[in-house]
Design an enzyme around this catalytic site. Structure first.
Site: not given
Length: 693
Positions: A176, A334
């Site tokens: 991320e 995710e």
């Protein structure tokens, strides 16, 4: 524990599917011959007996791939140049023995305490000078040469150790990137920003012109005088702010590229990715620029508890990622089985909702569904973030749903590799959104992403497959193109949009579009600037509305946020007008034939509320001739179709309502096993995946 700077790889059997002479990395995880299913695995949080249990539970759940070692730097290297690899070696071997593929991370997402203690100068700095200290994660400044050196060294160590491990399916670069510090204002950032500006503008004179520095005595005499847009007495220069956002996205991407270069040198045949964050809270990175740099596009997605219709944003985000991947299968890296921990008021999800959210990503083109995380943590900041294996253990709805989803993915594995085909698109552009969200604008009510989601849903609601494009895409391939609030547009992008209309596309452009060029300079001569000629309209002045204020159109539609004093040129049809008030009789929706084909350019000068927007969307669907996946959809039911290269197709039906529904379909529902002969029944909250006859 070893103190070697470059430990040798343990003896392993090389993966027979990989060869050192592979010219390019594959576009899918190596050896993953099923739909991807699994999650972020963090064995370092648990004793060995739990790790052994994990493998058996993963097999029970049908797990096929896990991401590994994302936050493991401090465990791998507890002291500088001292390494503990044994736990990771054992984990890789166990996963391989169980037939589970590994998305192995570079372990760089959270520097260890010894590194920030030795080099506090790598810590990130906010616009007001606040230093962000260790204790969380991502405590690094992306522009620090010192941090880059350490991160590339760790990446090389992991790559060399596991290059030939048979469990290795792909590389997970950092994690991320830019999640917590998308914009960083340190002296390192100032130096990097100046170099970016020099490459972009070439001369300080060109920068002064682009930034409009004649305003407020901001003229620069050299690049060395320039700073990031740190906290200032009043509004910073808008083009400086915009360029800093562009620089930040590019700088974050260059970090990915630095680590990828190391991996490509050591393992040229292993694909690389990093997980995007295309979701409700996303926006700081231009993922349309990032996507071509990925061997495989992957995304993290979490719904927002306060959103009364989270399935709408989910569908928009999933279609965005699919379009970034050029329609190829992508990875949901995710999402959550139930509640997350990081929203102010988190919300638990039912098993039906959890399954529906997961399978919605599959419906929109994903070929792998992963969660954060495999086993719910007992300590740390994310201990209340749901997981595949929850605190309650196997006697829980969450675990039963985990096993159920694994079984469904086995049952529907035949959809792997198929694609969604769309003839409609909504345009969403990151730099334009950054510019639209800057300060000192006519209203704070502008939000291009919210508007893009509203238009996407209006098409989705009618069963229209819809891509989410940006200004660089081939727009002429669509029959219908909706462009909401494209505030900033280059000349080239405006020409591309006009060319699509001239080639036969039905184009709708909304208010606050085409207003400025790439430097955030107003296009003079009347609004909507870049699109005046295409649309056949001209606006002298905006009439923005106060919170709670509404205007009415002549068909009874109510609208908020925005109105304007529009003049329609000869040959431009006025479809709707404002009714009452100071703009009584002024055009609100116009339509103009374009080119020699069936192309049309529509302009909408206000923000209709939902049902009024739906009526306009319906008119656009009719004008463009774009066909629905399934006609006459019940409200609250979402459909997509995935099609294989050999012509086989699968209809996905997601019933977001609390009522049973029926719709037109024929074939075998791979989820329930029921056959449909012209009519398909889908229970409340359920999902059907129909192999079509």
């Amino acid at each position: 524990m070893s103190d070697d700077a470059a430990p040798t790889a343990p003896a392993k059997t090389a993966n027979p599917e990989r060869t050192a002479t592979s010219p390019t990395p594959p576009a899918w995880p190596i050896g993953l011959d099923a739909l991807g299913y699994g999650g972020d695995y963090n064995p370092e949080q648990w004793p060995d007996e739990v790790r052994v249990e994990d493998i058996a539970l993963m097999q029970e759940a049908g797990v096929t791939i896990v991401s590994l070692a994302i936050f493991s730097w401090a465990r791998i290297e507890p002291r500088e140049k001292e390494y503990d690899w044994e736990w990771l070696d054992v984990t890789m071997d166990r996963l391989h023995a169980a037939g589970i593929r590994v998305d192995l991370a570079t372990a760089t997402a959270s520097p260890p305490p010894w590194l920030t203690t030795k080099h506090p100068e790598i810590l990130p700095v906010l616009a007001d000078g606040t230093v962000l200290h260790p204790g969380g994660r991502q405590q690094y400044r992306i522009s620090s040469p010192i941090f880059r050196d350490y991160a590339t060294r760790m990446t090389r160590l992991i790559a060399e150790r596991y290059a030939t491990h048979p469990a290795l399916a792909m590389w997970h670069i950092d994690n991320e990137i830019g999640c917590h510090v998308p914009h960083e204002y340190s002296d390192d950032a100032a130096h990097a920003f100046r170099r970016w500006l020099e490459r972009t503008y070439g001369t300080i004179e060109a920068l002064n012109d682009a930034w409009g520095t004649a305003f407020w005595s901001q003229r620069y005499d050299s690049f060395e005088e320039i700073l990031p847009p740190r906290s200032a007495p009043t509004f910073p220069n808008p083009t400086q702010q915009l360029d800093f956002r562009r620089y930040s996205s590019d700088e974050l991407l260059s970090y990915y590229q630095d680590l990828r270069e190391v991996l490509a040198e050591v393992t040229p045949d292993v694909p690389c990715t990093t997980n995007f964050m295309v979701m409700a809270s996303s926006g700081p990175m231009d993922y349309n620029v990032w996507a071509p740099e990925m061997d495989i596009v992957s995304n993290d997605h979490y719904v927002i508890a306060s959103d009364p219709h989270p399935e709408r944003e989910l569908a928009f985000s999933a279609d965005s990622v699919r379009t970034m991947a050029d329609g190829a299968p992508w990875i949901l890296m995710e999402h959550s089985t139930s509640a997350v921990n990081w929203q102010g008021y988190n919300r638990t999800r039912t098993s039906a909702e959890s399954l529906r959210n997961s399978l919605s990503h599959l419906a929109h083109g994903a070929d792998a569904l992963l969660f954060f995380q495999w086993r719910q943590s007992r300590a740390g900041a994310e201990k209340y973030h749901s997981s595949m294996y929850p605190h309650a253990g196997t006697d829980s709805d969450v675990w039963r749903t985990t096993v159920r989803l694994g079984q469904i993915l086995k049952d529907v594995a035949e959809v792997r590799g198929s694609r969604v085909q769309a003839r409609a698109a909504v345009l969403y552009d990151y730099p334009s959104t950054w510019a639209a969200r800057l300060d000192s604008h006519p209203t704070d009510g502008i939000d291009p992403r919210t508007e893009a989601i509203r238009w996407h849903h209006a098409l989705n609601r009618r069963g229209i497959a819809t891509d989410v494009v940006d200004t660089h895409d081939d727009l002429a391939r669509y029959d219908l193109l909706v462009i909401p609030e494209l505030y900033l547009v280059t000349d080239e992008a405006a020409e591309r949009i006009a060319a699509a209309a001239e080639a036969g596309t039905t184009v709708l452009i909304t208010y606050f579009s085409g207003i400025v060029d790439e430097h955030d300079h107003v296009r003079l001569g009347g609004y909507p600037g870049a699109f005046r000629d295409l649309l056949g309209v001209r606006t002298e002045e905006f009439w923005t509305l106060q919170p709670g204020e509404r205007v009415t159109l002549d068909d009874g539609t109510t609208a908020t946020i925005w109105s304007e004093n529009v003049r329609a040129a000869e040959g431009t049809q006025v479809v709707r007008s404002f009714a009452g008030g100071v703009l009584d009789g002024v055009p609100a929706l116009t339509r103009r034939a374009v080119g020699v084909g069936a192309g049309e350019a529509w302009y909408l000068a206000t923000r209709p509320e939902d049902e009024g927007l739906q009526r306009i969307a319906d008119a656009l669907i009719a004008a463009s001739g774009v066909a629905p996946v399934v006609p006459d959809l019940p409200d609250g039911v979402e459909v997509t179709r995935r099609t294989a290269a050999d012509g086989r197709s699968w209809l996905f039906v997601l019933n977001h309502t609390a009522e049973d529904v029926t719709l037109a379909a024929s074939g075998l529902d791979l989820v329930s096993g029921a056959r449909a002969d012209g009519e398909l029944a889908v229970a409340a909250g359920a999902v059907a995946i129909v192999r079509e006859a």
